[in-house]
Scaffold this motif. Structure first.
Motif, mmCIF file in Angstrom:
data_model
loop_
_atom_site.group_PDB
_atom_site.id
_atom_site.type_symbol
_atom_site.label_atom_id
_atom_site.label_comp_id
_atom_site.label_asym_id
_atom_site.label_seq_id
_atom_site.Cartn_x
_atom_site.Cartn_y
_atom_site.Cartn_z
ATOM 1 N N SER A 19 -62.584 -15.685 82.912
ATOM 2 C CA SER A 19 -61.039 -16.308 82.944
ATOM 3 C C SER A 19 -60.395 -15.177 83.476
ATOM 4 C CB SER A 19 -60.548 -16.555 81.645
ATOM 5 O OG SER A 19 -59.304 -16.836 81.505
ATOM 6 N N ALA A 49 -61.037 -24.698 81.991
ATOM 7 C CA ALA A 49 -60.168 -24.513 80.927
ATOM 8 C C ALA A 49 -60.888 -24.459 79.678
ATOM 9 C CB ALA A 49 -59.539 -26.010 80.950
ATOM 10 N N TRP A 100 -52.097 -27.745 80.917
ATOM 11 C CA TRP A 100 -52.165 -26.608 81.578
ATOM 12 C C TRP A 100 -51.164 -26.909 83.047
ATOM 13 C CZ3 TRP A 100 -55.661 -26.905 78.195
ATOM 14 C CH2 TRP A 100 -56.630 -25.839 77.934
ATOM 15 N N ARG A 158 -52.970 -22.484 80.706
ATOM 16 C CA ARG A 158 -52.683 -23.133 79.553
ATOM 17 C C ARG A 158 -50.992 -22.729 79.447
ATOM 18 N NH1 ARG A 158 -55.858 -24.523 74.351
ATOM 19 N NH2 ARG A 158 -54.837 -26.455 73.789
#
Length: 349
Positions: A12, A37, A296, A311
């Protein structure tokens, strides 16, 4: 802005540019863009700019939660941001559009809307070149109205002379646009035009079909799908059409295997040469017996800019009746409204 996009092979926080081929007469399809995600990750830190209370005072927003007559709570259904950063809310409970400063101070209220079975119910609002617009529906029939400073001027929305269903309003370089969803006829559901259209409510109410959300320099962006965890972004100019397939991988924790997921997305914020998309994710792990989801923010354009995928703060209330929670602001800023118990919070990115 801090990009928060991750292809499946990266952690991420990595970025992935969207590369557009040289314009040409043919349709080009880019390699699939994979976004990841993690359902355990916290929301990104958007700046809190306003907290407006719910209540009966004129300077408060309306909120209703009569469980005997309502399946879901009612609260402001949509927000738009004016050129000066001030906030407009479709305050359906109080049958008005309420205007506040960016920091939440009450300015004015535009009355004349209705919230009952005998009148079209407002669904969304937009402001274009200083003119306030509202879209309303009764059964399938859609009405679009403009406020001329004293009253609402309303027209039935038509497509080639036939009543058409239109959801959502957006302010664009081409003026007022909306998403058309076929004919307003129960006997002909599924027929008619489905796609973005420009609206001319002050003259006729007739829609004009367009290839997507109009941005600067003749660029239009359309969002097709989603189907399960996949969607397509379509970039159209006079010279070329470029298709960007997108797939969203969902996992409960960082590094865990992806699980089946369903994505729902809608363009809510037209920017200069990009769009902001509100994405709802729902995932299920049958083996673990777990279900989860979240919201998101996806921002993408065709010019090699890094994708933003992060998010966003979510409401603890059942807010499924809210039509549009994200809005474009001055200088490509983006605003988000999040209802909380007792107040409506507004964040900015």
């Amino acid at each position: 802005r801090t990009p928060a996009t991750t292809p499946s092979s990266q952690s991420s926080g990595a970025t992935l540019p969207v590369q557009t081929p040289d314009p040409g007469p043919s349709i080009a399809e880019l390699p699939e863009l994979v976004l990841r995600a993690n359902l355990s990750e916290p929301p990104a830190e958007w700046e809190l700019v306003a907290a407006i209370p719910f209540g009966r005072a004129e300077s408060s927003l309306g909120f209703a939660n009569d469980q005997q007559t309502m399946s879901l709570p009612e609260m402001p259904r949509a927000m738009v941001v004016d050129e000066d950063g001030s906030l407009w809310f479709l305050d359906i409970v109080k049958e008005r559009v309420a205007h506040f400063t960016e920091t939440g101070d009450f300015i004015e209220a535009i009355e004349g809307l209705h919230f009952d079975r005998e009148h079209p119910i407002p669904k969304d609002i937009a402001i274009v070149d200083g003119t306030l617009y509202a879209i309303m529906a009764r059964r399938l029939q859609t009405t679009v109205a403009a406020f001329d400073g004293e009253r609402w001027i309303a027209r039935i929305v038509t497509d080639r002379g036939e009543p058409s269903v239109v959801y959502n309003l957006l302010s664009s370089d081409a003026g007022l646009i909306g998403w058309a969803s076929g004919l307003a006829d129960l006997d002909r559901l599924g027929e008619g035009y489905f796609g973005y259209a420009s609206l001319d409510p002050l003259v006729s109410g007739e829609i004009s079909r367009i290839a997507g959300v109009p941005l600067s320099d003749g660029l239009m962006i359309d969002l097709r799908g989603p189907e399960q965890d996949r969607m397509e972004l379509v970039y159209t100019t006079e010279e070329a059409t470029v298709i960007q397939p997108v797939r969203i991988e969902v996992a409960f924790t960082p590094g865990s295997d992806p699980i089946p997921a369903v994505a729902g997305g809608i363009i809510e914020a037209p920017l200069d040469r990009a769009v902001g998309i509100h994405v709802h994710l729902a995932a299920s792990d049958a083996e673990a017996g777990e279900d989860a989801g979240g919201e998101w923010y996806l921002q993408t354009g065709p010019d090699g800019e890094p994708v933003i995928f992060e998010r966003i703060p979510e409401s603890p209330l059942a807010n499924e009746h809210q039509v549009r929670q994200i809005a474009a602001g001055p200088g490509d800023s983006v605003y988000l409204m999040v209802p909380q118990p007792g107040e409506l919070k507004v964040f900015r990115r």
